[in-house]
Design an enzyme around this catalytic site. Structure first.
Site, mmCIF file in Angstrom:
data_model
loop_
_atom_site.group_PDB
_atom_site.id
_atom_site.type_symbol
_atom_site.label_atom_id
_atom_site.label_comp_id
_atom_site.label_asym_id
_atom_site.label_seq_id
_atom_site.Cartn_x
_atom_site.Cartn_y
_atom_site.Cartn_z
ATOM 1 N N HIS A 62 0.868 -1.178 0.000
ATOM 2 C CA HIS A 62 0.000 0.000 0.000
ATOM 3 C C HIS A 62 0.907 1.231 0.000
ATOM 4 C CE1 HIS A 62 -3.643 -2.370 1.047
ATOM 5 N NE2 HIS A 62 -2.759 -3.121 1.686
ATOM 6 N N ARG A 64 -0.381 4.307 -0.600
ATOM 7 C CA ARG A 64 -1.239 5.418 -0.141
ATOM 8 C C ARG A 64 -1.333 6.574 -1.133
ATOM 9 N NH1 ARG A 64 -3.336 1.972 3.331
ATOM 10 N NH2 ARG A 64 -2.122 1.615 5.244
ATOM 11 N N ASN A 94 -6.908 0.380 -2.548
ATOM 12 C CA ASN A 94 -7.722 1.133 -1.583
ATOM 13 C C ASN A 94 -7.068 2.472 -1.247
ATOM 14 O OD1 ASN A 94 -5.743 -0.465 -0.331
ATOM 15 N ND2 ASN A 94 -6.847 -0.542 1.595
ATOM 16 N N HIS A 178 -9.023 -10.638 -0.321
ATOM 17 C CA HIS A 178 -8.858 -10.350 1.103
ATOM 18 C C HIS A 178 -9.943 -11.118 1.829
ATOM 19 C CE1 HIS A 178 -8.201 -7.427 4.571
ATOM 20 N NE2 HIS A 178 -9.383 -7.949 4.877
ATOM 21 N N HIS A 231 -2.534 -12.663 2.340
ATOM 22 C CA HIS A 231 -2.020 -12.677 3.719
ATOM 23 C C HIS A 231 -2.643 -13.749 4.621
ATOM 24 C CE1 HIS A 231 -5.599 -10.175 3.872
ATOM 25 N NE2 HIS A 231 -4.961 -9.070 3.502
ATOM 26 N N ASN A 277 -4.030 -6.412 9.981
ATOM 27 C CA ASN A 277 -5.202 -7.199 9.616
ATOM 28 C C ASN A 277 -4.901 -8.054 8.381
ATOM 29 O OD1 ASN A 277 -7.785 -8.185 9.544
ATOM 30 N ND2 ASN A 277 -8.680 -6.383 8.579
ATOM 31 N N ASP A 304 2.491 -6.803 2.761
ATOM 32 C CA ASP A 304 1.291 -6.023 3.077
ATOM 33 C C ASP A 304 1.715 -4.696 3.702
ATOM 34 O OD1 ASP A 304 -1.323 -5.227 3.308
ATOM 35 O OD2 ASP A 304 -1.871 -6.672 4.867
#
Length: 424
Positions: A62, A64, A94, A178, A231, A277, A304
């Site tokens: 990620h 961002r 995301n 996910h 994951h 998570n 992740d």
């Protein structure tokens, strides 16, 4: 620029080669792998005593960017990546806005032109990550996406997920799932077990992951479509994946270093840098993850990588989930698996360099002639202590802080260009 790497211990798992050799690079690609190469090169690097491996492909990060660049962006994420020997990253969708249309993909790829790492975007399965309407997979593929996922917000509707598996496959995209049942999670923030009870916080039951994994495997098996499970952290999910693969389901899966190195015991200190998570699980789960890696049930090791600011992580109960990992992934894997004599170096290269590229269909991962010259030179035995302030990511939320790891990246090469060195 021509570059000659001399006398390194070359590990080319894709070609079943491991031994002392030279590598000649020119025009950004591998020209030759052989002993005692005599051709001249503009730059010659003596890699004696070092391992020379294909650059790592981290297929779950990620960055961002767009929208949350106070945590990380494509440039700083790239800097962190190459410091960890990572030469290719697959970025989850995301962001803000989510990667659900070609314009956002175009933005990412344009900015990635200035990054030190190769960036491959993942598109959303559903528009706005809302789980209601499928994205235009053909358009996302044409724009440059290599997979689709609603990472962080699992697709709840099984019928919609079934349609996604079929449509994505025919668009040439892998579905990356996910696996989490949000109704079971119901506000939990760490693994549900003895530690969560001891410190008085709501837990995340393993059933959330296991039930969702089972659903995806049933869908993929019935439809005869491939699926990749993100994951994996529980013994139950790993057993389900193993059994499904043995019965012909086209499933691949990944795990992350924290799932084979740490347990939920770390949460006793109520430090949100150990919250992610899926969460850190139990010793039994850690042992199951390691056993699954050894048995070839796990296909890929990823990070992740999920940056969050110190201010966000300061509140244990309300902090967002996620940890960074690009600069520590290889070192943790070497420390936990290679130096403990559980996993051979060649398998680690397959898990981190070869298999992730095969799952999403991108080039690299070997030293065959004409392959991209994306390379990491590693001192397998150098010990170093993880200091969050010395990491290249904008955010410092590493769950390996203060740990002494064995194995350090000394040089990273992308497209034949040296983009990172560490006293080498």
């Amino acid at each position: 620029m021509s570059l000659l790497l001399k006398n390194g211990y070359v590990v080319d798992s894709a070609n079943n080669f491991e031994g002392v050799s030279d590598l000649l690079i020119d025009g950004g690609v591998i020209v030759k792998r052989a002993e005692n190469i005599g051709e001249p090169a503009e730059t010659v690097v003596d890699c004696s005593g070092k391992a020379v491996i294909p650059g790592i492909c981290d297929m779950h990060v990620h960055f961002r960017d767009p929208g949350q660049t106070h945590k990380e962006d494509i440039i700083t994420g790239g800097n962190a990546a190459v410091a960890g020997g990572v030469t290719a990253v697959v970025c989850m969708p995301n962001t803000t806005p989510p990667v659900d249309d070609p314009k956002t993909v175009e933005y990412i790829l344009k900015k990635a032109e200035k990054s030190k790492v190769r960036v491959y975007p993942v598109g959303c399965i559903t528009k706005g990550l809302k789980g209601e309407e499928l994205c235009d997979f053909e358009a996302l593929k044409k724009a440059g996406c290599v997979a689709v996922s609603d990472d962080g917000r699992p697709v709840r509707n099984a019928r919609l997920m079934a349609r996604a598996l079929v449509k994505a496959h025919y668009a040439g995209l892998r579905v990356v799932s996910h696996c989490e049942d949000l109704d079971i999670i119901d506000g939990g923030i760490m693994n549900s077990g003895e530690v969560s009870k001891l410190i008085g916080v709501k837990g995340m039951h393993r059933l959330s992951e296991d039930i969702s994994t089972a659903r995806e495997l049933v869908l993929a098996g019935d439809l005869e479509m491939p699926i990749h499970i993100c994951h994996v952290s529980t013994a139950g999910s790993l057993k389900l994946i193993k059994d499904a693969a043995e019965h012909g389901v086209m499933v691949t899966c990944e795990t992350a270093p924290h799932y084979f190195m740490l347990t939920d015991e770390k949460l006793r200190k109520r430090d949100a840098d150990y919250r992610m998570n899926p969460p850190l699980r139990t010793k039994a789960d850690v042992e199951a993850v390691i056993a699954a890696i050894c048995a070839d049930v796990v296909d890929c090791i990823v990070t992740d990588h999920a940056p969050h600011t110190p201010e966000e992580k300061a509140d244990f109960l309300n902090a967002p989930n996620g940890v960074i990992g690009l600069e520590t992934s290889l070192a943790v894997t070497l420390t936990a698996l290679y130096h403990s004599h559980k996993v051979e170096l060649g398998k680690i290269v397959r898990l981190m360099c070869v298999n992730p590229r095969r799952v999403v269909g991108i080039p690299g991962g070997s030293f065959s002639e004409g392959e991209p010259a994306d390379i990491a030179v590693v001192d397998l035995n150098e010990e170093w202590k993880v200091d969050p302030e010395k990491l290249h990511s904008k955010s410092k939320n590493t769950c390996f802080k203060g740990m002494t790891l064995k194995g350090r990246v000394k040089m990273t090469i992308v497209g034949g260009e040296i983009v990172y060195t560490d006293n080498f």
